[in-house]
Write a protein that holds these residues in place. Structure first.
Motif, PDB file in Angstrom:
ATOM      1  N   ILE A 179       1.776   2.096  -3.433  1.00 28.53           N
ATOM      2  CA  ILE A 179       0.945   3.019  -4.065  1.00 28.53           C
ATOM      3  C   ILE A 179       1.175   4.820  -3.317  1.00 28.53           C
ATOM      4  O   ILE A 179       0.307   5.175  -4.596  1.00 28.53           O
ATOM      5  CB  ILE A 179      -0.314   2.154  -4.085  1.00 28.53           C
ATOM      6  N   LEU A 202       0.659  -1.788   0.369  1.00 24.56           N
ATOM      7  CA  LEU A 202      -0.192   0.224  -0.347  1.00 24.56           C
ATOM      8  C   LEU A 202       1.505   1.316   0.693  1.00 24.56           C
ATOM      9  O   LEU A 202       0.817   2.332  -0.534  1.00 24.56           O
ATOM     10  CB  LEU A 202      -1.017  -0.032   0.487  1.00 24.56           C
ATOM     11  N   ALA A 235      -5.956   2.489  -1.826  1.00 26.38           N
ATOM     12  CA  ALA A 235      -4.419   2.410  -0.575  1.00 26.38           C
ATOM     13  C   ALA A 235      -4.775   3.744   0.452  1.00 26.38           C
ATOM     14  O   ALA A 235      -4.853   2.736   1.198  1.00 26.38           O
ATOM     15  CB  ALA A 235      -3.709   2.340  -2.281  1.00 26.38           C
TER      16      ALA A 235
END
Length: 228
Positions: free
Chosen positions: A41, A38, A56
């Protein structure tokens, strides 16, 4: 003699920083891969579709708040448990501030260091004379870290800022209300500051870079990044 190809990021750069920051904060082992995915991103947001970025960021907040609730119920002697205690003690952190603090620590606390470790390995491998110097004299390692930070900083530009008033930089006046994007990598190769700025020299006497920022905006995690 050559061995098999290795992904330097996955095999070498990633494991140490994510382990250190997770142990420091108190991220459970089963969540570390999720946070790493995450974070990548969120940090590279503009290259992803808006929905992917928003999802995310939302998932990270959800995971962090879940951890906060777990630490509140069962403190485990880590940094997050201490931060929760400060919040619940009515000191200074609101729930959103606590969440944002952990978001920042997890994201900035490992992703940039992954890049620093890998860039350092790349710089040394592509400059075998410098690699030989480190191998011969390990006391040069701290200076080598500083030179890697100057030569190929993992953070190329700082966060864009708006001028609150007219700002004089040399012969140029930046008027109030303008957007300014400081380019750290350019400053670190400034020929007025550094001799032979484009050379990688681990024994450089003038490696006073600004890769960790400056003044009140100096990176909180700089000592940990250097140690790693």
């Amino acid at each position: 003699m050559t061995g098999p190809e290795v992904d330097l990021v996955a095999a070498y750069g990633y494991p140490l920083p994510i382990t250190v920051i997770s142990e420091l904060i108190g991220v459970p082992l089963e969540l570390r891969d999720d946070f790493q995915r995450l974070t990548q991103i969120v940090i590279t947001g503009p290259v992803h579709p808006p929905r992917v970025y928003v999802d995310a960021a939302t998932d990270m907040v959800t995971l962090i708040r879940g951890m906060i609730n777990d630490k509140r119920a069962t403190p485990t002697g880590d940094l997050l448990s201490d931060l929760v205690r400060v919040h619940d003690g009515g000191d200074s952190l609101t729930e959103d501030e606590l969440t944002s603090m952990v978001f920042l620590l997890i994201g900035a606390g490992h992703e940039t260091t992954v890049s620093l470790v890998v860039l350092g390995a790349h710089a040394l491998l592509t400059h075998p004379d410098q690699l030989d110097r480190v191998r011969t004299d390990p006391e040069l390692i701290p200076a080598a870290v500083e030179e890697v930070l100057r030569y190929d900083s993992p953070v190329m530009v700082a966060i864009p800022s708006n001028t609150a008033g007219d700002v004089q930089v040399g012969d140029t006046t930046i008027p109030a209300g303008e957007v300014v994007v400081p380019v750290l990598s350019t400053a670190n190769r400034d020929a007025k500051k550094f001799e032979r700025p484009d050379e990688f020299d681990i024994a450089r006497p003038d490696s006073a870079h600004i890769s960790f920022g400056h003044g009140i905006h100096h990176c909180l995690g700089a000592p940990l990044a250097r140690l790693e």
